[in-house]
Design an enzyme around this catalytic site. Sequence first.
Site, PDB file in Angstrom:
ATOM      1  CE  LYS A 196      47.833 110.081  37.899  1.00 32.53           C
ATOM      2  NZ  LYS A 196      48.442 111.392  37.726  1.00 32.53           N
ATOM      3  CB  SER A 390      48.759 114.622  35.878  1.00 26.49           C
ATOM      4  OG  SER A 390      48.509 113.315  35.393  1.00 26.49           O
TER       5      SER A 390
END
Length: 590
Positions: A196, A390
């Site tokens: 991430k 995402s």
Amino acid sequence: MKQFLKYFFASVLGTISGIILLMVLSFFLLMGLVAMVDTDEVVTISPNTILKLELKHELPERSYFNPLGLQDIISSNIGKKIGLNDVIKNIKKAKEDDNIPGIFLDLDDINAGTWSILEPIRNSLLEFKQSGKFIIAHGNSISQKAYYLGSVADSIFLTPTGDMDFKGLYAELTFFKKTLEKLDIEAQVIRVGKFKSAVEPFISEKMSDANRLQTRAFLTSENDYLLKKISEARKINVDKLKKLQDDLLVQSPEDAIKYKLVDNLKYRVDVDEYLKSLTGKNSDEKLKTVSLKKYMKVEGKEKPYTSDRIAVIYAVGEINSSKGDETTIGKENIIKAIRKARNNQHVKAIVMRVNSPGGSALISDIIWNEVELAKKEKPFLVSYSKYAASGGYYISCGADKIIAEPTTLTGSIGVFALIPNTRKFFDNKLGITFDKVMTGKYSDFVSGLRRLTNYEKQVLQKQVNRIYKQFVGNVAAGRNMDYSAVDKIGEGRIWSGLQAKEIGLVDELGGLDKTIEMAADMSDIDNYRVVEYPEIRDPFEMFFETLLDDTSQKIFGTELNSIIEHYSKALNLLKGSKIQARLPFEIDEF
């Protein structure tokens, strides 16, 4: 008397300035009205007219009226902004048009967008060639994207003194850690997953090993696909193409001929003569061409009337808590569009076109829920464009079918929180101080004006973990996968469309047209109309909204605009929702 004269002349100057400003605004509005009225004109073309395809401006997903701005006036880019949907629609129309014998593809200054925008255009050109009509391409300076698009042509010509890029892909990420340090701003990060990397630009000066790994894997997958398609079109071995890239062997126009990347070296005037010969014209006759913008006004063949419809919902841009517009996904525009399509009895299936790097985790979840409700009543499919990452993946993971372009950037299943501490910035840089009164110990939680305590970090970490678990669970349910399997390919890692199909995140490879056809099959309908949502806003509303926007970046050069754009996106990330599900910041591909 001096004071009187001072205020008198100030008043006169203010009045004159106001009149001039009013005249300028009226001029802009008049030009907008002229551009809007002009769009209703119907154009007819004569036989043997060549469709001239130029793609010098970035293509949005669909056409809309372009609000007037200073940059638009200077560049004459006013009126209808041509979108990807109309480019493909008119290439298809030209295929069936007896007056169009072929297409001339101008390879100069191609700036249509990413590979995922070029891919459906290229596929439409391949379908056009199946009609037996020709495609001729020429460029003075041919970029890699221009060459990929032009590789479908029957003949590619390069100016004898021109140049051509063929060097492979690279990606650039912009980092702001030192900028924040100079500004005395502390980026406080809570995240899940080693991939991430959306927060890396604020806490690092370069890519982490994990980020470098995923970016290299993505680019390699993308480049391998592009070379494969060029190989098929130009009948050149993939390994040979790869060597041309790796050794930078294409250094001159003669090299482009030597390695069979182009067919001949010709100036544009000579290409025009060649086009005349293809349309049966003599050298002294005028070559007949029509621009894409003008050809859009040529009527196509009418289809039989039907009340059956397939709704295409355009979910484009960052996901945030605003209402949403043509370039953002908000808490209203996409949700209303899904409900409208779901409740319309004439709509037999829904296709959501996603081009989003993600954003607010909360809004993403709300939209996901609307998709769940809609697919209970009718087929719900998703088509991916440039990004579906995402939050962009979250909103669509429950669809009946997901179709991605091979070069789509998708995945990035992860969540993070980014809380800036701006106290020193205001105090040391601006001389602004704050004082507060609270009713509770943590009333100023995530205020952005102080450092988080260890306990507050633990609270945020629990929230991030909870939302990540929910994200992964929704993906697992929607894709019929085990939670552990999704978690393994999650952790914020990005994937190309090709890779995503291999690991089960998408079902098929293809564009919007293929998705619509699949939706028709699932609905068992042959004759249908496509309706688009959300409805394009009124041009006047967009015009006056634009007048209020900050035009500073519109009047600077291209390079400065790029810098401003990076800073703008960085600021959006800093001031965005507390917990976000979005792409690993910004990847510039070249």
